[in-house]
Design an enzyme around this catalytic site. Structure first.
Site, PDB file in Angstrom:
ATOM      1  N   SER A 141       0.812  -1.219   0.000  1.00 45.96           N
ATOM      2  CA  SER A 141       0.000   0.000   0.000  1.00 45.96           C
ATOM      3  C   SER A 141       0.847   1.271   0.000  1.00 45.96           C
ATOM      4  CB  SER A 141      -0.903   0.012   1.235  1.00 45.96           C
ATOM      5  OG  SER A 141      -1.836  -1.032   1.137  1.00 45.96           O
ATOM      6  N   ASP A 253      -5.242   8.689 -11.076  1.00 46.82           N
ATOM      7  CA  ASP A 253      -6.502   9.411 -11.326  1.00 46.82           C
ATOM      8  C   ASP A 253      -7.174   8.866 -12.586  1.00 46.82           C
ATOM      9  OD1 ASP A 253      -5.765  10.915  -9.209  1.00 46.82           O
ATOM     10  OD2 ASP A 253      -5.160  12.676 -10.359  1.00 46.82           O
ATOM     11  N   THR A 255      -6.337   5.579 -13.895  1.00 37.47           N
ATOM     12  CA  THR A 255      -6.499   4.114 -13.893  1.00 37.47           C
ATOM     13  C   THR A 255      -7.515   3.624 -12.851  1.00 37.47           C
ATOM     14  OG1 THR A 255      -4.551   3.921 -12.474  1.00 37.47           O
ATOM     15  CG2 THR A 255      -4.219   3.611 -14.832  1.00 37.47           C
ATOM     16  N   GLU A 379      -4.311  -1.539  -7.376  1.00 34.66           N
ATOM     17  CA  GLU A 379      -4.480  -0.093  -7.660  1.00 34.66           C
ATOM     18  C   GLU A 379      -4.958   0.657  -6.411  1.00 34.66           C
ATOM     19  OE1 GLU A 379      -2.700   0.264 -10.798  1.00 34.66           O
ATOM     20  OE2 GLU A 379      -4.169   1.866 -10.983  1.00 34.66           O
TER      21      GLU A 379
HETATM   22  C1  LIG Z   1      -3.394 -10.556  -8.348  1.00 32.05           C
HETATM   23  C2  LIG Z   1      -2.638  -9.318  -8.019  1.00 32.05           C
HETATM   24  C3  LIG Z   1      -2.221  -8.481  -9.045  1.00 32.05           C
HETATM   25  C4  LIG Z   1      -1.487  -7.331  -8.746  1.00 32.05           C
HETATM   26  N1  LIG Z   1      -1.007  -6.555  -9.773  1.00 32.05           N
HETATM   27  C5  LIG Z   1      -0.145  -5.565  -9.501  1.00 32.05           C
HETATM   28  C6  LIG Z   1       0.510  -4.864 -10.556  1.00 32.05           C
HETATM   29  O1  LIG Z   1       0.269  -5.098 -11.744  1.00 32.05           O
HETATM   30  N2  LIG Z   1       1.454  -3.941 -10.230  1.00 32.05           N
HETATM   31  C7  LIG Z   1       1.751  -3.650  -8.921  1.00 32.05           C
HETATM   32  O2  LIG Z   1       2.629  -2.810  -8.694  1.00 32.05           O
HETATM   33  N3  LIG Z   1       1.126  -4.274  -7.888  1.00 32.05           N
HETATM   34  C8  LIG Z   1       0.195  -5.214  -8.153  1.00 32.05           C
HETATM   35  N4  LIG Z   1      -0.414  -5.899  -7.125  1.00 32.05           N
HETATM   36  C9  LIG Z   1      -0.101  -5.530  -5.753  1.00 32.05           C
HETATM   37  C10 LIG Z   1      -1.234  -4.783  -5.063  1.00 32.05           C
HETATM   38  O3  LIG Z   1      -1.315  -3.471  -5.580  1.00 32.05           O
HETATM   39  C11 LIG Z   1      -0.987  -4.822  -3.551  1.00 32.05           C
HETATM   40  O4  LIG Z   1      -1.239  -6.143  -3.124  1.00 32.05           O
HETATM   41  C12 LIG Z   1      -1.840  -3.853  -2.798  1.00 32.05           C
HETATM   42  O5  LIG Z   1      -1.411  -2.542  -3.050  1.00 32.05           O
HETATM   43  C13 LIG Z   1      -1.824  -4.094  -1.296  1.00 32.05           C
HETATM   44  O6  LIG Z   1      -0.539  -4.249  -0.817  1.00 32.05           O
HETATM   45  P1  LIG Z   1      -0.161  -5.475   0.159  1.00 32.05           P
HETATM   46  O7  LIG Z   1      -0.673  -6.710  -0.491  1.00 32.05           O
HETATM   47  O8  LIG Z   1       1.286  -5.407   0.475  1.00 32.05           O
HETATM   48  O9  LIG Z   1      -1.000  -5.203   1.467  1.00 32.05           O
HETATM   49  P2  LIG Z   1      -0.622  -4.199   2.644  1.00 32.05           P
HETATM   50  O10 LIG Z   1      -0.245  -2.872   2.135  1.00 32.05           O
HETATM   51  O11 LIG Z   1       0.334  -4.889   3.565  1.00 32.05           O
HETATM   52  O12 LIG Z   1      -2.037  -4.069   3.359  1.00 32.05           O
HETATM   53  C14 LIG Z   1      -2.588  -5.114   4.188  1.00 32.05           C
HETATM   54  C15 LIG Z   1      -3.927  -4.600   4.720  1.00 32.05           C
HETATM   55  O13 LIG Z   1      -3.719  -3.407   5.518  1.00 32.05           O
HETATM   56  C16 LIG Z   1      -4.483  -2.344   4.999  1.00 32.05           C
HETATM   57  N5  LIG Z   1      -3.751  -1.081   5.164  1.00 32.05           N
HETATM   58  C17 LIG Z   1      -2.498  -0.799   4.716  1.00 32.05           C
HETATM   59  N6  LIG Z   1      -2.157   0.459   5.028  1.00 32.05           N
HETATM   60  C18 LIG Z   1      -3.230   1.004   5.663  1.00 32.05           C
HETATM   61  C19 LIG Z   1      -3.504   2.287   6.230  1.00 32.05           C
HETATM   62  N7  LIG Z   1      -2.611   3.269   6.173  1.00 32.05           N
HETATM   63  N8  LIG Z   1      -4.714   2.481   6.799  1.00 32.05           N
HETATM   64  C20 LIG Z   1      -5.635   1.484   6.851  1.00 32.05           C
HETATM   65  N9  LIG Z   1      -5.424   0.251   6.340  1.00 32.05           N
HETATM   66  C21 LIG Z   1      -4.240   0.012   5.750  1.00 32.05           C
HETATM   67  C22 LIG Z   1      -4.718  -2.681   3.539  1.00 32.05           C
HETATM   68  O14 LIG Z   1      -5.860  -2.029   3.034  1.00 32.05           O
HETATM   69  C23 LIG Z   1      -4.889  -4.189   3.611  1.00 32.05           C
HETATM   70  O15 LIG Z   1      -6.191  -4.510   3.977  1.00 32.05           O
HETATM   71  C24 LIG Z   1      -1.202  -7.003  -7.400  1.00 32.05           C
HETATM   72  C25 LIG Z   1      -1.658  -7.833  -6.363  1.00 32.05           C
HETATM   73  C26 LIG Z   1      -2.352  -8.983  -6.646  1.00 32.05           C
HETATM   74  C27 LIG Z   1      -2.785  -9.866  -5.512  1.00 32.05           C
END
Ligand SMILES: Cc1cc2nc3c(=O)[nH]c(=O)nc-3n(C[C@H](O)[C@H](O)[C@H](O)COP(=O)(O)OP(=O)(O)OC[C@H]3O[C@@H](n4cnc5c(N)ncnc54)[C@H](O)[C@@H]3O)c2cc1C
Length: 402
Positions: A141, A253, A255, A379
């Site tokens: 995130s 904004d 995507t 996203e």
């Molecule tokens: C199938 C798939 C395709 C993907 N494709 C791409 C891609 O093409 N390119 C790319 O770059 N990434 C991609 N991703 C990555 C995706 O964008 C991330 O998984 C996502 O941003 C969440 O990050 P994380 O999984 O590390 O969860 P974390 O960031 O560790 O979050 C875990 C939980 O905590 C919550 N959380 C985190 N921070 C906060 C906060 N400040 N306040 C409240 N809640 C919070 C989150 O909402 C979530 O519920 C993909 C992921 C998957 C599973």
């Protein structure tokens, strides 16, 4: 004035894409859900058709590159390529979300290029299939925590780092990689680079097995001393501390409304099938009668459809604002938050309403419930969108509200 209904000029496009989704995606939906990591070869013909329509202008600018905001100073109310892209991706995901994400030359990286590239870069990368690599093993995130480095060396940048969860990471021929020019300068030093797969040092390490969107490949990619021509840096190479993260984040904004449209399309598929299955079971939905006077399943359906409509309208609004050059960061996040949540809720509720049939592989309802979840995660997750909305509404910065 915003008219939140399908614009007349896009209705023919919507009908065409709907036919494609029904006749070309749905028939192979289950096949590629079961055959994870197998390339859906049927998409080649579809992608060639999309390229042809694009070149002839018949697609009205729809597609991953349709998110580019026009530079003209026409201030008339228009429904342009952002709207066309949102409407067509909605229809495609009514057909199949995983296959839509696997469409050649329609990657999130293509949208990123279209959003921030100069005209010369747009020409240079025309026809590429670009995936998008932001996420790393150490963060998801918090995209300001990027550790992949880009060091200037003569007329090139040298990239080192590891990216995970790259959608279409194996099949794409280029990757838009987010890297930092200088970690000590914070978010402002984060830039994106178009890295082509043939550059020495780029390696696809492995593919992920997933809950849904199994037709789409998700890769781990490492970058070891990859020399990227300086002109492949997208946008401004200067580190502008005033601008901060705004430049890189501008991509979202454009995507986020598209991902919202995907969730709206997938949920619509579930609602349409559920309505048919309920009718077969003798439950008719009556739009002229109060929900409280109807069968409990019909009342639930009406509630789901109302929620769906709210997500649909927010998505169209965010796309309309992009077409009309209005700042839409708030609306883009609102649409993504609402549609992401509604998509998951509607698809799972449809499984519940149809019970045994909903849960079995006899129908696609269970698949759509699995497919839609990712649209509430990538996203920017549900929680992150809500955080962005709260910051915008309350006028607080990212350091004031974390
Ligand atoms: C199938 C798939 C395709 C993907 N494709 C791409 C891609 O093409 N390119 C790319 O770059 N990434 C991609 N991703 C990555 C995706 O964008 C991330 O998984 C996502 O941003 C969440 O990050 P994380 O999984 O590390 O969860 P974390 O960031 O560790 O979050 C875990 C939980 O905590 C919550 N959380 C985190 N921070 C906060 C906060 N400040 N306040 C409240 N809640 C919070 C989150 O909402 C979530 O519920 C993909 C992921 C998957 C599973």
């Amino acid at each position: 004035m915003i008219y939140l209904e399908t614009p007349k000029k896009h209705r023919a496009l919507v009908d065409q894409v709907h036919q494609v989704a029904m006749n070309m995606l749905r028939p192979v939906s289950r096949k590629y859900d079961l055959a994870e990591h197998e390339y859906p070869k049927e998409l080649d013909m579809l992608a060639a058709m999309a390229d042809g329509l694009d070149q002839s202008g018949a697609s009205e600018g729809a597609g991953a590159t349709g998110v580019r905001r026009s530079a003209d100073d026409d201030t008339s109310n228009k429904n342009g390529s952002n709207m066309a892209s949102a409407l067509s991706v909605l229809e495609m995901c009514w057909g199949d979300t995983g296959l839509t994400l696997a469409m050649p030359r329609q990657g999130l990286g293509n949208s990123a290029i279209a959003s921030v590239a100069t005209d010369a870069q747009l020409e240079k990368f025309k026809g590429t299939w670009a995936s998008m690599a932001i996420t790393e093993p150490s963060f998801g995130s918090d995209s300001s925590a990027i550790t992949t480095t880009a060091k200037k060396d003569g007329d090139a940048y040298v990239l080192n780092g590891e990216k995970i969860f790259v959608t279409s990471g194996e099949r794409s021929d280029s990757i838009v990689v987010w890297a930092t020019l200088d970690k000590s300068l914070g978010k402002a030093a984060i830039k994106s680079f178009v890295v082509t797969k043939d550059m020495p040092g780029v390696k696809v390490e492995r593919l992920e097995h997933k809950l849904g969107i199994r037709a789409s490949d998700t890769a781990v990619i490492t970058f070891t001393d990859v020399r990227v021509p300086a002109e492949n840096l997208l946008g401004n190479p200067e580190i502008n501390v005033q601008e901060g993260f705004a430049g890189a984040m501008a991509t979202f904004d454009n995507t986020r409304p598209l991902v919202a449209a995907m969730a709206v399309g997938c949920a619509r598929a579930s609602l349409d099938l559920t309505r048919d299955l309920l009718a077969q079971a003798g439950v008719e939905i009556d739009y002229d009668k109060a929900a409280t006077l109807q069968h409990a399943a019909a009342a639930k359906f009406l509630q789901l459809e109302a929620d769906w409509e709210a997500a649909h309208l927010l998505t169209l609004q965010a796309a309309w604002m992009a077409d009309n050059k209005k700042p839409n960061s708030l609306e883009a996040s609102m649409s993504k938050a609402k549609a992401g949540r509604v998509g998951s809720d509607v698809t799972l509720s449809c499984v519940e309403l149809c019970a045994g049939i909903g849960y079995s592989e006899a129908e696609l309802l269970e698949k759509w419930a699995r497919d839609s979840k990712i649209l509430d995660i990538f996203e920017g997750t549900q929680q992150i969108q809500q955080l962005i909305v709260a910051r915008r509404v309350l006028g607080l910065s990212s350091s004031e509200l974390k």
